[in-house]
Write a protein that holds these residues in place. Structure first.
Motif, mmCIF file in Angstrom:
data_model
loop_
_atom_site.group_PDB
_atom_site.id
_atom_site.type_symbol
_atom_site.label_atom_id
_atom_site.label_comp_id
_atom_site.label_asym_id
_atom_site.label_seq_id
_atom_site.Cartn_x
_atom_site.Cartn_y
_atom_site.Cartn_z
ATOM 1 N N ASP A 1 0.843 -1.193 0.000
ATOM 2 C CA ASP A 1 0.000 0.000 0.000
ATOM 3 C C ASP A 1 0.883 1.251 0.000
ATOM 4 O OD1 ASP A 1 -1.393 2.213 1.931
ATOM 5 O OD2 ASP A 1 -2.863 1.211 0.656
ATOM 6 N N PRO A 2 0.717 2.160 -0.976
ATOM 7 C CA PRO A 2 1.614 3.317 -1.086
ATOM 8 C C PRO A 2 1.597 4.238 0.127
ATOM 9 C CG PRO A 2 0.411 2.978 -3.132
ATOM 10 C CD PRO A 2 -0.226 2.081 -2.113
ATOM 11 N N VAL A 3 0.413 4.497 0.686
ATOM 12 C CA VAL A 3 0.330 5.402 1.841
ATOM 13 C C VAL A 3 0.926 4.734 3.075
ATOM 14 C CG1 VAL A 3 -1.224 6.699 3.329
ATOM 15 C CG2 VAL A 3 -1.691 6.551 0.879
ATOM 16 N N GLU A 4 0.600 3.469 3.287
ATOM 17 C CA GLU A 4 1.187 2.736 4.414
ATOM 18 C C GLU A 4 2.701 2.657 4.262
ATOM 19 O OE1 GLU A 4 -0.332 -1.239 6.319
ATOM 20 O OE2 GLU A 4 1.186 -1.744 4.820
ATOM 21 N N SER A 5 3.185 2.466 3.042
ATOM 22 C CA SER A 5 4.629 2.383 2.807
ATOM 23 C C SER A 5 5.315 3.699 3.124
ATOM 24 C CB SER A 5 4.894 1.990 1.353
ATOM 25 O OG SER A 5 4.413 0.692 1.082
ATOM 26 N N LEU A 6 4.635 4.819 2.878
ATOM 27 C CA LEU A 6 5.200 6.113 3.248
ATOM 28 C C LEU A 6 5.378 6.208 4.762
ATOM 29 C CD1 LEU A 6 4.550 9.513 1.672
ATOM 30 C CD2 LEU A 6 4.256 9.334 4.125
ATOM 31 N N GLN A 7 4.419 5.693 5.509
ATOM 32 C CA GLN A 7 4.529 5.672 6.967
ATOM 33 C C GLN A 7 5.672 4.762 7.419
ATOM 34 O OE1 GLN A 7 0.694 4.755 8.704
ATOM 35 N NE2 GLN A 7 -0.370 5.886 7.114
ATOM 36 N N VAL A 8 5.828 3.634 6.724
ATOM 37 C CA VAL A 8 6.930 2.717 7.048
ATOM 38 C C VAL A 8 8.271 3.414 6.833
ATOM 39 C CG1 VAL A 8 8.107 0.611 6.283
ATOM 40 C CG2 VAL A 8 5.630 0.603 6.618
ATOM 41 N N MET A 9 8.385 4.139 5.720
ATOM 42 C CA MET A 9 9.620 4.879 5.462
ATOM 43 C C MET A 9 9.875 5.917 6.545
ATOM 44 S SD MET A 9 11.339 3.844 2.854
ATOM 45 C CE MET A 9 12.459 5.245 2.979
ATOM 46 N N ALA A 10 8.816 6.606 6.968
ATOM 47 C CA ALA A 10 8.971 7.603 8.022
ATOM 48 C C ALA A 10 9.491 6.944 9.306
ATOM 49 C CB ALA A 10 7.637 8.295 8.284
ATOM 50 N N LEU A 11 9.010 5.748 9.621
ATOM 51 C CA LEU A 11 9.474 5.044 10.823
ATOM 52 C C LEU A 11 10.952 4.714 10.713
ATOM 53 C CD1 LEU A 11 8.750 3.632 13.529
ATOM 54 C CD2 LEU A 11 8.418 1.552 12.176
ATOM 55 N N TRP A 12 11.369 4.199 9.569
ATOM 56 C CA TRP A 12 12.781 3.836 9.397
ATOM 57 C C TRP A 12 13.678 5.077 9.442
ATOM 58 C CZ3 TRP A 12 11.515 0.053 4.818
ATOM 59 C CH2 TRP A 12 11.053 -1.163 5.350
ATOM 60 N N LEU A 13 13.220 6.176 8.847
ATOM 61 C CA LEU A 13 14.003 7.413 8.905
ATOM 62 C C LEU A 13 14.059 7.966 10.326
ATOM 63 C CD1 LEU A 13 12.736 9.114 5.619
ATOM 64 C CD2 LEU A 13 14.995 8.140 6.028
ATOM 65 N N TRP A 14 12.969 7.810 11.072
ATOM 66 C CA TRP A 14 12.968 8.265 12.467
ATOM 67 C C TRP A 14 13.959 7.453 13.289
ATOM 68 C CZ3 TRP A 14 11.246 5.672 16.998
ATOM 69 C CH2 TRP A 14 11.247 6.474 18.145
ATOM 70 N N LEU A 15 14.035 6.156 13.046
ATOM 71 C CA LEU A 15 14.998 5.317 13.762
ATOM 72 C C LEU A 15 16.422 5.797 13.510
ATOM 73 C CD1 LEU A 15 13.486 1.732 13.268
ATOM 74 C CD2 LEU A 15 13.666 3.002 15.415
ATOM 75 N N GLU A 16 16.692 6.232 12.281
ATOM 76 C CA GLU A 16 18.024 6.779 12.000
ATOM 77 C C GLU A 16 18.263 8.050 12.800
ATOM 78 O OE1 GLU A 16 18.657 7.343 7.829
ATOM 79 O OE2 GLU A 16 19.072 5.223 7.469
ATOM 80 N N ARG A 17 17.254 8.875 12.918
ATOM 81 C CA ARG A 17 17.414 10.144 13.638
ATOM 82 C C ARG A 17 17.658 9.944 15.131
ATOM 83 N NH1 ARG A 17 13.410 14.943 11.364
ATOM 84 N NH2 ARG A 17 14.227 14.983 9.211
ATOM 85 N N VAL A 18 17.093 8.858 15.686
ATOM 86 C CA VAL A 18 17.255 8.655 17.129
ATOM 87 C C VAL A 18 18.456 7.776 17.450
ATOM 88 C CG1 VAL A 18 14.803 9.000 17.589
ATOM 89 C CG2 VAL A 18 15.654 6.675 17.180
ATOM 90 N N GLY A 19 19.269 7.441 16.441
ATOM 91 C CA GLY A 19 20.536 6.790 16.764
ATOM 92 C C GLY A 19 20.819 5.446 16.137
ATOM 93 N N PHE A 20 19.851 4.858 15.446
ATOM 94 C CA PHE A 20 20.108 3.580 14.776
ATOM 95 C C PHE A 20 20.772 3.874 13.435
ATOM 96 C CE2 PHE A 20 16.655 2.793 17.699
ATOM 97 C CZ PHE A 20 17.014 1.587 18.288
ATOM 98 N N ARG A 21 21.935 3.318 13.216
ATOM 99 C CA ARG A 21 22.772 3.729 12.093
ATOM 100 C C ARG A 21 22.419 3.020 10.781
ATOM 101 N NH1 ARG A 21 28.498 2.600 14.794
ATOM 102 N NH2 ARG A 21 27.284 0.807 15.520
ATOM 103 N N ASN A 22 22.386 3.819 9.704
ATOM 104 C CA ASN A 22 22.281 3.308 8.329
ATOM 105 C C ASN A 22 21.113 2.337 8.134
ATOM 106 O OD1 ASN A 22 24.703 4.711 7.630
ATOM 107 N ND2 ASN A 22 25.883 3.024 8.524
#
Length: 321
Positions: free
Chosen positions: A37-58
């Motif tokens: 689902d394109p909209v759900e996938s956008l949310q998934v991407m946001a979660l992965w990018l947030w994890l990078e911001r809080v310290g999980f690398r690459n």
């Protein structure tokens, strides 16, 4: 990725897309290649990018290096995490799985710390704010054109599928037949009345229809750092369920690397039903190592692309945040 803060420099859309090239690549893989689902996938991407911001690398780079099958599994785990963040409660889980251990692939990927569903529950308010910011600052600008194309592609495919169903339904409807009755010709559908002199056979063929291998397959994942070998998997299922395995396909890796998943093709669908026992996912312990198993869902084959359409940069009304 995070755009460097600067009050004197404004990126063009082309520069912004280039800066988020791998993010766009991963999102395209989810929404286009894997037909998620394109909209759900956008949310998934946001979660992965947030994890990078809080310290999980690459995070994005690591996920992109994985096979499609594992990326799809990671996206499913991310949806579970989003459920907790959005609803403040754990989703229903099989009774034999603890809430802290239901994202095995994400745990294997993020080895820097102990990541669990409890982490997302504990920091859900911070995550909610962070996800909203990333959606507004990054995802809307970097991914909307890809999302809109995927939505339009899916809509075109759904329309084509509906037309195929309608056509198949029409063709399967009994066609009118000319029946001679008492010197008169009448039009009828299906079996005629007794006076037509026509006998209709209702006997059905009892020849067994082969079940495709994909329908007899389970997908199993292993925890990184705790290698499980093919002979262990075969021995475990053979001891528990008898001679049930037709073939077993471990992930192909280099000699010094660990397989993270495998596909098990069983002789019969009933073996899978017995193993899952009504649950969508089950956890086993093989020689002290955790193994998660579920029904295999093959990647949907991409049909011929509909005519090219121009990107429309209008975001759907709701993104679910």
């Amino acid at each position: 990725m995070t755009v460097p803060a600067s009050s004197s420099f404004i990126m063009s859309q082309e520069q912004f897309n280039l800066f988020h090239k791998i993010d766009r690549e991963l999102y395209n893989l989810l929404a286009v290649n894997l037909w998620r689902d394109p909209v759900e996938s956008l949310q998934v991407m946001a979660l992965w990018l947030w994890l990078e911001r809080v310290g999980f690398r690459n995070v994005v780079k690591k996920i992109l290096s994985l096979p499609y099958m594992l990326i799809n599994e990671l996206a499913d785990e991310a949806v579970t995490c989003l459920y907790i963040i959005n609803n403040g409660q754990f989703p229903p889980l099989p009774s034999d799985q603890g809430n802290n251990n239901d994202i095995p692939l994400m745990q294997s990927l993020m080895m820097e710390t102990d990541l669990s569903l409890q982490f997302f529950n504990e920091y859900r308010l911070i995550a909610t704010q962070g996800l909203a910011r990333i959606v507004n600052e990054v995802c809307i600008r970097a991914l909307t054109d890809v999302m809109q194309l995927a939505i339009e592609r899916n809509a075109a495919q759904s329309l084509a599928d509906s037309q195929k169903v309608m056509s198949a339904s029409y063709n399967s409807f009994p066609q009118p037949a000319m029946v001679q009755t008492g010197g008169l010709t009448r039009m009828g559908f299906g079996p005629s009345s007794a006076d037509s002199g026509i006998t209709w056979s209702t006997q059905e063929s009892h020849v067994p229809v082969p079940v495709p291998p994909d329908d007899r397959t389970m997908f199993v994942t292993f925890s990184k750092g705790y290698p499980v070998y093919e002979w262990e998997v075969r021995e475990f299922f053979g001891r528990a369920y008898g001679d049930c395995i037709e073939s077993l396909h471990m992930q192909e890796v280099q000699p010094n690397q660990q397989s993270l998943f495998a596909r098990i093709v069983f002789h019969s669908v009933s073996s899978i039903e017995m193993i899952l026992n009504g649950m969508s996912k089950v956890k086993f312990t093989i020689n002290g190592k955790h193994v998660w198993a579920r029904k295999f869902v093959p990647k949907r084959l991409k049909p011929p692309s509909p005519p090219a359409v121009q990107p429309v940069l209008n975001l759907p009304a709701s993104l679910g945040f």
